[in-house]
Design a protein around this motif. Structure first.
Motif, PDB file in Angstrom:
ATOM      1  N   CYS A  11       0.756  -1.201  -0.073  1.00  0.00           N
ATOM      2  CA  CYS A  11      -0.035  -0.115  -0.071  1.00  0.00           C
ATOM      3  C   CYS A  11       0.831   1.548   0.124  1.00  0.00           C
ATOM      4  CB  CYS A  11      -0.802  -0.061   1.402  1.00  0.00           C
ATOM      5  SG  CYS A  11      -1.808   1.469   1.515  1.00  0.00           S
ATOM      6  N   SER A  12       0.538   2.005  -1.153  1.00  0.00           N
ATOM      7  CA  SER A  12       1.607   3.246  -0.924  1.00  0.00           C
ATOM      8  C   SER A  12       1.372   4.227   0.098  1.00  0.00           C
ATOM      9  CB  SER A  12       1.255   4.071  -2.228  1.00  0.00           C
ATOM     10  OG  SER A  12      -0.166   4.573  -2.214  1.00  0.00           O
ATOM     11  N   LYS A  13       0.116   4.246   0.693  1.00  0.00           N
ATOM     12  CA  LYS A  13      -0.187   4.998   1.961  1.00  0.00           C
ATOM     13  C   LYS A  13       0.555   4.584   3.149  1.00  0.00           C
ATOM     14  CE  LYS A  13      -2.885   8.223   0.350  1.00  0.00           C
ATOM     15  NZ  LYS A  13      -2.474   9.657   0.359  1.00  0.00           N
ATOM     16  N   SER A  14       0.618   3.391   3.139  1.00  0.00           N
ATOM     17  CA  SER A  14       1.345   2.644   4.252  1.00  0.00           C
ATOM     18  C   SER A  14       2.716   3.002   4.154  1.00  0.00           C
ATOM     19  CB  SER A  14       0.909   1.146   4.403  1.00  0.00           C
ATOM     20  OG  SER A  14       1.304   0.608   5.355  1.00  0.00           O
ATOM     21  N   ARG A  15       3.320   2.834   2.762  1.00  0.00           N
ATOM     22  CA  ARG A  15       4.755   2.945   2.921  1.00  0.00           C
ATOM     23  C   ARG A  15       5.193   4.473   3.044  1.00  0.00           C
ATOM     24  NH1 ARG A  15       3.637   0.003  -1.855  1.00  0.00           N
ATOM     25  NH2 ARG A  15       4.139   2.050  -3.287  1.00  0.00           N
ATOM     26  N   GLU A  16       4.247   5.317   2.737  1.00  0.00           N
ATOM     27  CA  GLU A  16       4.279   6.835   2.996  1.00  0.00           C
ATOM     28  C   GLU A  16       4.484   7.282   4.270  1.00  0.00           C
ATOM     29  OE1 GLU A  16       1.987  10.887   1.929  1.00  0.00           O
ATOM     30  OE2 GLU A  16       1.473   9.063   0.969  1.00  0.00           O
ATOM     31  N   VAL A  17       3.603   6.619   5.363  1.00  0.00           N
ATOM     32  CA  VAL A  17       3.618   6.698   6.637  1.00  0.00           C
ATOM     33  C   VAL A  17       4.722   6.014   7.260  1.00  0.00           C
ATOM     34  CG1 VAL A  17       2.422   6.041   8.902  1.00  0.00           C
ATOM     35  CG2 VAL A  17       1.109   6.965   6.822  1.00  0.00           C
ATOM     36  N   LEU A  18       5.302   5.011   6.983  1.00  0.00           N
ATOM     37  CA  LEU A  18       6.432   4.481   7.386  1.00  0.00           C
ATOM     38  C   LEU A  18       7.647   5.204   7.189  1.00  0.00           C
ATOM     39  CD1 LEU A  18       7.668   2.102   8.908  1.00  0.00           C
ATOM     40  CD2 LEU A  18       8.088   0.804   6.666  1.00  0.00           C
ATOM     41  N   LYS A  19       7.752   5.720   6.001  1.00  0.00           N
ATOM     42  CA  LYS A  19       8.827   6.925   5.457  1.00  0.00           C
ATOM     43  C   LYS A  19       8.946   8.106   6.395  1.00  0.00           C
ATOM     44  CE  LYS A  19      10.162   6.040   0.620  1.00  0.00           C
ATOM     45  NZ  LYS A  19       9.918   6.628  -0.724  1.00  0.00           N
ATOM     46  N   LEU A  20       7.441   8.687   6.732  1.00  0.00           N
ATOM     47  CA  LEU A  20       7.252   9.683   7.658  1.00  0.00           C
ATOM     48  C   LEU A  20       7.833   9.433   8.794  1.00  0.00           C
ATOM     49  CD1 LEU A  20       6.073  12.481   8.034  1.00  0.00           C
ATOM     50  CD2 LEU A  20       3.931  11.392   8.676  1.00  0.00           C
ATOM     51  N   LEU A  21       7.782   8.331   9.477  1.00  0.00           N
ATOM     52  CA  LEU A  21       8.126   7.852  10.885  1.00  0.00           C
ATOM     53  C   LEU A  21       9.640   7.872  10.517  1.00  0.00           C
ATOM     54  CD1 LEU A  21       5.542   5.235  11.783  1.00  0.00           C
ATOM     55  CD2 LEU A  21       5.442   7.348  12.756  1.00  0.00           C
ATOM     56  N   GLN A  22      10.108   7.289   9.913  1.00  0.00           N
ATOM     57  CA  GLN A  22      11.587   7.288   9.816  1.00  0.00           C
ATOM     58  C   GLN A  22      12.013   8.477   9.727  1.00  0.00           C
ATOM     59  OE1 GLN A  22      11.839   4.458   6.660  1.00  0.00           O
ATOM     60  NE2 GLN A  22      11.597   2.359   7.959  1.00  0.00           N
ATOM     61  N   ARG A  93      -5.813   1.078   6.493  1.00  0.00           N
ATOM     62  CA  ARG A  93      -4.445   1.106   6.959  1.00  0.00           C
ATOM     63  C   ARG A  93      -4.116   2.394   6.240  1.00  0.00           C
ATOM     64  NH1 ARG A  93      -5.531  -2.194   2.545  1.00  0.00           N
ATOM     65  NH2 ARG A  93      -4.538  -1.203   0.385  1.00  0.00           N
ATOM     66  N   PRO A  94      -2.753   2.810   6.883  1.00  0.00           N
ATOM     67  CA  PRO A  94      -2.188   2.028   7.920  1.00  0.00           C
ATOM     68  C   PRO A  94      -2.682   2.826   9.058  1.00  0.00           C
ATOM     69  CG  PRO A  94      -0.885   3.991   7.026  1.00  0.00           C
ATOM     70  CD  PRO A  94      -1.919   3.815   6.160  1.00  0.00           C
ATOM     71  N   ILE A  95      -2.330   2.186  10.311  1.00  0.00           N
ATOM     72  CA  ILE A  95      -2.625   2.510  11.687  1.00  0.00           C
ATOM     73  C   ILE A  95      -1.437   2.632  12.499  1.00  0.00           C
ATOM     74  CG2 ILE A  95      -4.078   2.007  13.770  1.00  0.00           C
ATOM     75  CD1 ILE A  95      -5.563   0.111  11.857  1.00  0.00           C
ATOM     76  N   VAL A  96      -1.243   3.683  12.992  1.00  0.00           N
ATOM     77  CA  VAL A  96      -0.140   3.872  14.020  1.00  0.00           C
ATOM     78  C   VAL A  96      -0.639   4.000  15.482  1.00  0.00           C
ATOM     79  CG1 VAL A  96       1.980   5.453  14.673  1.00  0.00           C
ATOM     80  CG2 VAL A  96       1.156   5.140  12.022  1.00  0.00           C
ATOM     81  N   ALA A 102      -3.784   6.393  18.798  1.00  0.00           N
ATOM     82  CA  ALA A 102      -3.922   5.805  17.518  1.00  0.00           C
ATOM     83  C   ALA A 102      -4.307   6.690  16.553  1.00  0.00           C
ATOM     84  CB  ALA A 102      -4.750   4.604  17.642  1.00  0.00           C
ATOM     85  N   ALA A 103      -3.860   6.569  15.159  1.00  0.00           N
ATOM     86  CA  ALA A 103      -4.120   7.372  14.117  1.00  0.00           C
ATOM     87  C   ALA A 103      -4.350   6.576  12.893  1.00  0.00           C
ATOM     88  CB  ALA A 103      -3.335   8.625  14.027  1.00  0.00           C
ATOM     89  N   ILE A 104      -5.141   6.801  11.976  1.00  0.00           N
ATOM     90  CA  ILE A 104      -4.978   6.243  10.804  1.00  0.00           C
ATOM     91  C   ILE A 104      -4.484   7.095   9.850  1.00  0.00           C
ATOM     92  CG2 ILE A 104      -6.481   5.538   8.961  1.00  0.00           C
ATOM     93  CD1 ILE A 104      -8.983   4.944  10.768  1.00  0.00           C
ATOM     94  N   GLY A 105      -3.369   6.538   9.037  1.00  0.00           N
ATOM     95  CA  GLY A 105      -2.571   7.592   8.329  1.00  0.00           C
ATOM     96  C   GLY A 105      -3.048   7.985   6.801  1.00  0.00           C
ATOM     97  N   ARG A 106      -4.388   8.431   6.946  1.00  0.00           N
ATOM     98  CA  ARG A 106      -4.831   8.889   5.836  1.00  0.00           C
ATOM     99  C   ARG A 106      -5.470  10.215   6.092  1.00  0.00           C
ATOM    100  NH1 ARG A 106      -5.826   5.347   1.444  1.00  0.00           N
ATOM    101  NH2 ARG A 106      -4.911   3.191   1.848  1.00  0.00           N
ATOM    102  N   PRO A 107      -4.755  11.242   5.640  1.00  0.00           N
ATOM    103  CA  PRO A 107      -3.610  11.454   5.118  1.00  0.00           C
ATOM    104  C   PRO A 107      -2.406  10.899   5.930  1.00  0.00           C
ATOM    105  CG  PRO A 107      -4.263  13.349   5.495  1.00  0.00           C
ATOM    106  CD  PRO A 107      -5.317  12.619   6.029  1.00  0.00           C
ATOM    107  N   ALA A 108      -0.981  10.807   5.507  1.00  0.00           N
ATOM    108  CA  ALA A 108       0.081  10.635   6.235  1.00  0.00           C
ATOM    109  C   ALA A 108       0.251  11.387   7.452  1.00  0.00           C
ATOM    110  CB  ALA A 108       1.233  10.467   5.371  1.00  0.00           C
TER     111      ALA A 108
END
Length: 115
Positions: A11-22, A93-96, A102-108
């Motif tokens: 999922c592109s949104k999920s990958r985007e949130v992971l990048k944001l966290l990193q 998804r994604p959920i952080v 908790a937050a749903i990463g839409r938008p990231a």
């Protein structure tokens, strides 16, 4: 800080949130929820932290949603949570999860509010 991301690598949104966290210097615990679905207790906890009803965490356009008649208004919260546990593709998804929230990463950027 203990941070979890319920992640789908396809999922592109999920990958985007992971990048944001990193980018924030956060090493999150990555849970590929399609391989390891959250338990009913975990889903209940996430839903409470999000402050939503279970249907708010469901991907209503997935075939499983329609095939299992999950739009039935008579289904209980427990029924919907059980369906997400059994069919994790239904989980938005994604959920952080971090800091007891908790937050749903839409938008990231939504996840920044709980970090």
């Amino acid at each position: 800080m203990n941070v979890k991301i319920y992640h789908n690598p396809r999922c592109s949104k999920s990958r985007e949130v992971l990048k944001l966290l990193q980018a924030q210097g956060i090493q999150a615990e990555i849970i590929e929820y399609l391989k390891t679905p959250p338990s009913i207790e975990e889903l209940t906890d996430i839903i409470q932290k999000l402050g939503i009803k279970p249907r708010g965490l469901m991907r209503t356009n997935e075939p499983e949603y329609k095939e299992n008649i999950l739009d039935d208004v008579d289904l209980s919260d427990a029924d919907l949570i059980t369906a997400m546990h059994k069919m994790p593709r239904l989980i938005e998804r994604p959920i952080v999860v971090a800091n007891g929230k908790a937050a749903i990463g839409r938008p990231a950027e939504n996840v920044l509010a709980i970090l």
